[in-house]
Write a protein that holds these residues in place. Structure first.
Motif, PDB file in Angstrom:
ATOM      1  N   ARG C 177     -36.154  -4.427 -41.029  1.00  0.00           N
ATOM      2  CA  ARG C 177     -35.137  -4.142 -41.487  1.00  0.00           C
ATOM      3  C   ARG C 177     -34.219  -3.486 -40.830  1.00  0.00           C
ATOM      4  N   VAL C 178     -34.129  -2.292 -40.419  1.00  0.00           N
ATOM      5  CA  VAL C 178     -33.358  -1.495 -39.683  1.00  0.00           C
ATOM      6  C   VAL C 178     -32.908  -1.887 -38.637  1.00  0.00           C
ATOM      7  N   VAL C 179     -34.340  -2.835 -37.715  1.00  0.00           N
ATOM      8  CA  VAL C 179     -33.380  -3.140 -36.250  1.00  0.00           C
ATOM      9  C   VAL C 179     -32.433  -4.254 -36.424  1.00  0.00           C
ATOM     10  N   LYS C 180     -32.940  -5.777 -37.155  1.00  0.00           N
ATOM     11  CA  LYS C 180     -32.009  -6.395 -37.622  1.00  0.00           C
ATOM     12  C   LYS C 180     -30.948  -5.933 -38.222  1.00  0.00           C
ATOM     13  N   GLU C 181     -30.419  -4.999 -38.583  1.00  0.00           N
ATOM     14  CA  GLU C 181     -29.209  -4.856 -39.005  1.00  0.00           C
ATOM     15  C   GLU C 181     -28.190  -4.341 -38.089  1.00  0.00           C
ATOM     16  N   THR C 182     -28.868  -3.191 -37.339  1.00  0.00           N
ATOM     17  CA  THR C 182     -28.939  -3.030 -36.562  1.00  0.00           C
ATOM     18  C   THR C 182     -28.191  -3.837 -35.226  1.00  0.00           C
ATOM     19  N   ILE C 183     -28.598  -4.744 -34.934  1.00  0.00           N
ATOM     20  CA  ILE C 183     -28.636  -6.078 -33.961  1.00  0.00           C
ATOM     21  C   ILE C 183     -26.860  -7.495 -34.549  1.00  0.00           C
ATOM     22  N   GLU C 184     -26.728  -7.125 -36.037  1.00  0.00           N
ATOM     23  CA  GLU C 184     -25.331  -7.666 -36.474  1.00  0.00           C
ATOM     24  C   GLU C 184     -24.804  -6.470 -36.572  1.00  0.00           C
ATOM     25  N   ARG C 185     -24.868  -4.729 -37.006  1.00  0.00           N
ATOM     26  CA  ARG C 185     -24.177  -4.322 -36.737  1.00  0.00           C
ATOM     27  C   ARG C 185     -23.092  -3.980 -35.219  1.00  0.00           C
ATOM     28  N   PHE C 186     -24.136  -3.555 -34.557  1.00  0.00           N
ATOM     29  CA  PHE C 186     -23.290  -3.335 -32.987  1.00  0.00           C
ATOM     30  C   PHE C 186     -23.159  -5.052 -32.203  1.00  0.00           C
ATOM     31  N   ALA C 187     -23.834  -5.957 -32.106  1.00  0.00           N
ATOM     32  CA  ALA C 187     -24.269  -7.083 -31.053  1.00  0.00           C
ATOM     33  C   ALA C 187     -22.394  -8.011 -31.290  1.00  0.00           C
ATOM     34  N   LYS C 188     -21.780  -7.794 -30.160  1.00  0.00           N
ATOM     35  CA  LYS C 188     -20.646  -8.617 -31.362  1.00  0.00           C
ATOM     36  C   LYS C 188     -20.107  -9.949 -29.763  1.00  0.00           C
ATOM     37  N   THR C 189     -20.641  -9.420 -28.641  1.00  0.00           N
ATOM     38  CA  THR C 189     -20.078 -11.176 -28.200  1.00  0.00           C
ATOM     39  C   THR C 189     -21.588 -11.764 -27.992  1.00  0.00           C
ATOM     40  N   GLU C 190     -21.107 -12.580 -27.450  1.00  0.00           N
ATOM     41  CA  GLU C 190     -22.401 -13.696 -26.604  1.00  0.00           C
ATOM     42  C   GLU C 190     -22.714 -12.889 -26.155  1.00  0.00           C
ATOM     43  N   GLU C 191     -22.758 -12.380 -24.613  1.00  0.00           N
ATOM     44  CA  GLU C 191     -23.302 -11.932 -23.785  1.00  0.00           C
ATOM     45  C   GLU C 191     -24.402 -10.915 -24.479  1.00  0.00           C
ATOM     46  N   ASP C 192     -24.202  -9.859 -25.549  1.00  0.00           N
ATOM     47  CA  ASP C 192     -24.979  -9.361 -27.073  1.00  0.00           C
ATOM     48  C   ASP C 192     -25.717 -10.095 -27.042  1.00  0.00           C
ATOM     49  N   TRP C 193     -26.076 -10.824 -27.161  1.00  0.00           N
ATOM     50  CA  TRP C 193     -27.111 -12.087 -28.610  1.00  0.00           C
ATOM     51  C   TRP C 193     -28.087 -12.039 -27.378  1.00  0.00           C
ATOM     52  N   ASN C 194     -27.059 -13.123 -26.082  1.00  0.00           N
ATOM     53  CA  ASN C 194     -27.951 -13.249 -25.189  1.00  0.00           C
ATOM     54  C   ASN C 194     -28.979 -12.574 -24.446  1.00  0.00           C
ATOM     55  N   ALA C 195     -28.458 -10.914 -24.224  1.00  0.00           N
ATOM     56  CA  ALA C 195     -29.284  -9.757 -24.084  1.00  0.00           C
ATOM     57  C   ALA C 195     -30.525  -9.837 -24.424  1.00  0.00           C
ATOM     58  N   ILE C 196     -30.369 -10.146 -25.616  1.00  0.00           N
ATOM     59  CA  ILE C 196     -31.273  -9.182 -26.846  1.00  0.00           C
ATOM     60  C   ILE C 196     -32.144 -10.318 -26.832  1.00  0.00           C
ATOM     61  N   GLU C 197     -31.862 -11.930 -26.366  1.00  0.00           N
ATOM     62  CA  GLU C 197     -32.413 -12.617 -26.718  1.00  0.00           C
ATOM     63  C   GLU C 197     -33.086 -12.808 -25.321  1.00  0.00           C
ATOM     64  N   GLU C 198     -32.950 -12.431 -24.806  1.00  0.00           N
ATOM     65  CA  GLU C 198     -33.864 -12.243 -23.070  1.00  0.00           C
ATOM     66  C   GLU C 198     -35.157 -12.121 -23.625  1.00  0.00           C
ATOM     67  N   CYS C 199     -34.452 -10.319 -23.411  1.00  0.00           N
ATOM     68  CA  CYS C 199     -35.378  -8.753 -23.792  1.00  0.00           C
ATOM     69  C   CYS C 199     -36.505  -9.533 -24.697  1.00  0.00           C
ATOM     70  N   MET C 200     -36.345  -9.735 -25.791  1.00  0.00           N
ATOM     71  CA  MET C 200     -37.103 -10.469 -26.728  1.00  0.00           C
ATOM     72  C   MET C 200     -38.025 -11.625 -26.176  1.00  0.00           C
ATOM     73  N   VAL C 201     -37.311 -12.625 -25.311  1.00  0.00           N
ATOM     74  CA  VAL C 201     -38.341 -13.456 -24.756  1.00  0.00           C
ATOM     75  C   VAL C 201     -39.198 -13.221 -23.824  1.00  0.00           C
ATOM     76  N   GLN C 202     -38.879 -11.798 -22.801  1.00  0.00           N
ATOM     77  CA  GLN C 202     -39.216 -11.744 -21.640  1.00  0.00           C
ATOM     78  C   GLN C 202     -40.634 -10.375 -21.911  1.00  0.00           C
ATOM     79  N   SER C 203     -40.222  -9.684 -22.787  1.00  0.00           N
ATOM     80  CA  SER C 203     -41.103  -8.627 -23.397  1.00  0.00           C
ATOM     81  C   SER C 203     -42.592  -9.129 -24.001  1.00  0.00           C
ATOM     82  N   LEU C 204     -42.344 -10.173 -24.736  1.00  0.00           N
ATOM     83  CA  LEU C 204     -42.880 -11.505 -25.526  1.00  0.00           C
ATOM     84  C   LEU C 204     -44.053 -11.583 -24.423  1.00  0.00           C
TER      85      LEU C 204
END
Lengths: 234, 234, 234, 234
Positions: C177-204
């Motif tokens: 829950r905290v991680v989701k809130e943190t993402i929503e709070r700090f991810a501002k740009t498309e670049e931020d969201w893409n970086a988060i997604e890329e790290c998610m996919v790659q680490s998975l």
């Protein structure tokens, strides 16, 4: 351990990797086109850009290293410096003459993984481990020879877009010899040899994954998804 | 800015530093003995050990660097590799023939501060900044010439314990020229020149502090505190 | 972009990965035994040992970060500190009570690759990227629930050798829950969201490769090759 | 060794440093003005900005650390996060309300030297060494109390421009206690104690040099050289 065992292991790994179903597709007449080569050059640009750097990293380690090995690392790094520009030059000569370095997409995840692994090995692994990467990388151009023929004839890639590979197949003969001598000179313990072997196998596998991802991206482009490579108009 | 202004600033800084009261004491006949030189060699061993490394660090930076500048850094690092062994060799020839590298005390705090500053500059400063250190370091041996006379005659230090300085005063003439050319070739902006100047001044000051601490340690030894240097039996 | 799209992507990746033929084998009654779980715990020990560290690395970056995000990273790192000891504790309770941390083999190459990738992301990637790893890692324990049943019943693993997973499935609900809130709070740009997604996919994906390699090692052990795990006497 | 000896050494070092001739000048009525405090706040902003980071660095070290000590480092880093903003806030409240962080000049060389030294200690020194910095830094606000009086009364600095120091003199009482307990709990060997002491002495000296340079810059400004601090219009 010995160079012989290293060579044996390398051949067995090459054998396994060359059984990739993607390779068959690549060799199938008419299936691939120069865009596959273009994507490969983009990734080659990226990992090559880091090769001089991660080679130099070995010479910045805090612990005591044999000065002759440090010098090898620095000289080798110097020789690799700027080679990414050759890959970039080839990419432009492939038919994208106005492309700028800033237009290139970021490394594919699998390329980045290869790069990450080499930096960590250089920084924290056994100080000799990175020789395992040089060992196979500089011999690989011999193995690739048939592929090169296919690229130049099958894909109609002009000579002026193949300088990176032509250069490396000639430069790297000398390098390959020097790398072997360096391994024999400095690898003393079983631990050293194992670290060299492990780096060889792991960097080879990560390179194979990079090649697989290059191929997947090519398939995606073929199906019309050019988002990552807007310049690949064919 | 220009090399002329850099030279002017260097001379003005050297002037200030040479007004150190410690220097007078050093020149006073009979006040110092070869133990001062020994302590200095220990510190020279330490910072020299890191010079090749922090020079190589510049070539490992992630950003794009002019390949010719990268090559300069790597070649220069290669040339400095292993020079700490010369300082160690001289120390043994000073009358401590059984000394091992492992017997040397850790760097003095002021030497460590100099080392820390150069690594950070190399890693995070303006990529050209470290040239400011090379600029003065490789000219300094000319300035030190009179001191060398004092060491060899006044302290009776034999030639075989002065290879580090004799070598460097000859090697570094060429180096100094190459460093100047490199600065002129690559320093483009006012920011570049300022970064080079700042690194020059700061590393010079930190070296002066190292020399002061070397002198303080010598005074302590003279008064009987040999804890840090058990091998300095004189 | 949004959390919804991140969730969708995660589900689609999980789907793909769960089609692994290895998973079928694992579920086949009688095929695997507790040694598979033991190997998995060894690798869990290794990557978990680095999770607190690479999470803290984000908070050491030179650039300006939102202090609230820095605090999140530090607090999260603190919470993960020492969790590798839980995995080690479980390994001992699996029937190897005299095992010491020093007896554990080095990480498998694929585990090391995952670790390398997370450090690089934390050190040089988009400063928010590592949230993509936390995002899936802390939700994964829900997905693993059926596997846990299999481990405890099918393999007869006692409760006292499952603290790591039981603990994490309860701790991580809040974390997620905290991680989701943190993402929503700090991810501002498309670049931020893409970086988060890329790290998610790659680490998975890198985790999936680790699981594959764990399975391959289990097969090797079954066939008698226990060189890497001399303590796995079964 | 013991906390008592550490305290003794600290007092003797403080004694030496407080004999600085600059301090006399500072205390001389009418000699300094709020611009001295402003320059000091700029440098405080810089080193404070790095304190949380270099504290966190300790918790990212590859070797095994006691998890309780890792947690101390992370918690302590968290507490210090963002404190540079307090110094910046005070600077604005000193009469420069439109100042932006981007307007601040780079750290003075001596401040940068302090910062460099703490990062290296955190990264490569004895893992406990950085406690030596916390040990004195968090007790120092007691020593500074008389200076604070001088700043507020002698220089007419308003309360709203002194939050950094007021906050820290109250926060740091608890911290100082926790730091002492942490030292006693984890420092086991003579080497640990020596490393803590050396970091204490060295960071204290480098801070003293920073204060000297702050004073020199103030003198330069008094004589009309405001190049580095264009916003200090008085």
């Amino acid at each position: 351990m010995s160079l012989d065992r290293l060579k044996e292991r390398l051949e067995s790994e090459f054998m396994q990797l060359s059984a990739s179903p993607n390779l068959e597709k690549v060799m199938e007449p008419g299936f691939v086109d120069k865009r596959l080569y273009a994507i490969y050059l983009v990734e080659t640009y990226h990992y090559t850009r880091h090769n001089a750097r991660n080679q130099a990293v070995v010479a910045t380690r805090p612990e005591a290293l044999d000065p002759r090995y440090m010098k090898f690392c620095l000289r080798h790094a110097e020789e690799e410096t700027g080679h990414e520009l050759m890959a970039f030059h080839d990419l432009r000569n492939l038919g994208y003459p106005t492309l700028a370095e800033a237009d290139l997409p970021a490394p594919l995840p699998s390329t980045q993984t290869l790069i990450d692994s080499l930096y960590r090995t250089a920084r924290e692994g056994n100080p000799l481990a990175r020789l395992g990467y040089s060992y196979w990388a500089e011999q690989s151009y011999a193995y690739i020879q048939p592929l090169l023929g296919m690229i130049s004839q099958g894909l109609g890639v002009p000579d002026k877009a193949m300088t990176f590979f032509r250069e490396h197949s000639s430069i790297d003969e000398t390098h390959a010899r020097v790398v072997k001598e360096t391994i024999e000179r400095f690898a003393k313990t079983e631990e050293d040899w194992n670290a060299i072997e492990e780096c060889m196998v792991q960097s080879l596998k990560l390179t194979a994954r990079m090649l697989d991802e290059v191929f997947e991206r090519f398939l995606a482009i073929k199906e019309g998804d050019t988002a990552r490579y807007p310049f690949l108009t064919n």
